[in-house]
Design an enzyme around this catalytic site. Structure first.
Site, short mmCIF file in Angstrom:
data_model
loop_
_atom_site.label_atom_id
_atom_site.label_comp_id
_atom_site.label_asym_id
_atom_site.label_seq_id
_atom_site.Cartn_x
_atom_site.Cartn_y
_atom_site.Cartn_z
N LYS A 173 38.09 40.95 36.54
CA LYS A 173 38.44 42.27 36.01
C LYS A 173 37.91 42.45 34.59
O LYS A 173 37.33 43.49 34.26
CB LYS A 173 39.96 42.45 36.06
CG LYS A 173 40.50 42.58 37.48
CD LYS A 173 41.99 42.36 37.56
CE LYS A 173 42.45 42.39 39.02
NZ LYS A 173 43.87 42.02 39.20
N GLN A 229 49.23 40.68 36.14
CA GLN A 229 48.70 40.02 37.32
C GLN A 229 49.83 39.44 38.18
O GLN A 229 50.74 38.80 37.69
CB GLN A 229 47.74 38.90 36.91
CG GLN A 229 47.05 38.20 38.08
CD GLN A 229 46.15 39.14 38.88
OE1 GLN A 229 45.43 39.97 38.34
NE2 GLN A 229 46.21 39.01 40.19
N ASP A 236 47.59 50.20 38.51
CA ASP A 236 47.81 49.55 39.81
C ASP A 236 48.44 50.51 40.81
O ASP A 236 48.39 50.28 42.02
CB ASP A 236 48.71 48.32 39.65
CG ASP A 236 47.93 47.01 39.63
OD1 ASP A 236 46.78 47.00 40.10
OD2 ASP A 236 48.49 46.00 39.17
#
Length: 290
Positions: free
Chosen positions: A52, A96, A119
């Site tokens: 990422k 994460q 997200d």
């Protein structure tokens, strides 16, 4: 002969779009910013976070990687998220998953500013997805699956779609996207406890496997001419490989592929799309701030 849906090629096209969008924002004095928080030493999570951050660098997105020890407390993590919520240089925040067991992941998600929840897991964004409100963020993996279906020219209107898996990360948002206006599929959400799961799957024109079980979907579960999207990515022990394992999806690819009109491989299918759509969401968040 089935068509292989090339996630690497489609994600490359999405990232090229992102590059152009970043350049446009920078001309307006806006640099998109993404903060990625990693708690602990999970090897797979470290790889994902590295990918990422690297992709941000390639696109010109400002990235902030925050690595915290495994014993980080809930209070400390909430404090960091709060700081990122108030940081004007950060437009997207990602913690994460999975975190260590002492961390309440749901509480962390709820603490992230919905406008920075790239997200798409905050309840406000989940509600907007259900209401078909485009001002919310769509979870990255289902959004990537929809892009793959569009790029492959798959007809969704009136199609029978079966989603195996009911998680908030993939299964439920995938079902909502497939039944949305303009997509108009008829959707069944199944799972490992569904009665006669193979029979349910055989009704599918579009089959999305997101259950997390290696090669669970066999050839006799799939009807001729179906489109199969394999979201699973599983490590299976393989002594013949230098790494000691091989990656496989939730679909037994070699036996299922010959029956399909189109299918995604693992790796190289859905996986690359997840990071590409995360970049899209981050850029959208920056654009809204501007």
């Amino acid at each position: 002969m089935s068509k292989v849906i090339d996630g690497k090629a489609v994600s490359a096209a999405v990232l090229e779009e992102c590059r152009t969008e970043v350049e446009s924002l920078k001309e307006q004095g806006i640099t998109p910013g993404l903060a990625v928080v990693l708690v602990g030493e999970d090897p797979a999570s470290k790889v994902y976070v590295g990918s990422k951050v690297r992709t941000c660098g390639e696109l010109g997105i400002y990235s902030q990687k925050i690595e915290l020890p495994t014993d980080t407390t809930q209070t400390e993590l909430l404090r960091i998220v709060d700081e990122l919520n108030r940081d004007p240089s950060i437009h997207g925040i990602l913690v994460q998953s999975p975190p260590p067991p002492q961390i309440d992941e749901e509480a962390i998600v709820r603490t992230i500013d919905p406008r920075k929840d790239v997200d798409g897991f905050h309840p406000e964004n989940v509600a907007k997805l259900a209401l078909e409100d485009a001002s919310g963020f769509v979870p990255c993996t289902p959004a990537g699956c929809m892009r793959l279906l569009r790029e492959a020219g798959v007809e969704t209107q009136g199609a029978n779609a079966v989603v195996i898996g009911r998680s908030m990360i993939v299964g439920k948002p995938m079902a909502l996207l497939l039944m949305a206006k303009g997509v108009d599929a008829t959707v069944t959400v199944a799972h490992s406890r569904s009665r006669d799961l193979p029979a349910i799957c055989r009704e599918a024109d579009i089959l999305v496997a997101a259950v997390g079980r290696p090669e669970m979907v066999r050839a006799d579960w799939v009807k001729e001419g179906a489109v199969v999207i394999d979201v699973g990515i599983n490590r299976v022990e393989d002594a013949s490989r230098k790494s000691g394992y091989r990656l496989t999806g939730d679909v037994a690819y070699e036996e299922v592929a010959p029956k399909c009109a189109a299918i995604t491989p693992v790796p190289g299918g859905v996986g690359p799309m997840t990071i590409a759509m995360l970049m899209k969401n981050t850029i959208a968040a920056a654009g809204r701030e501007g």
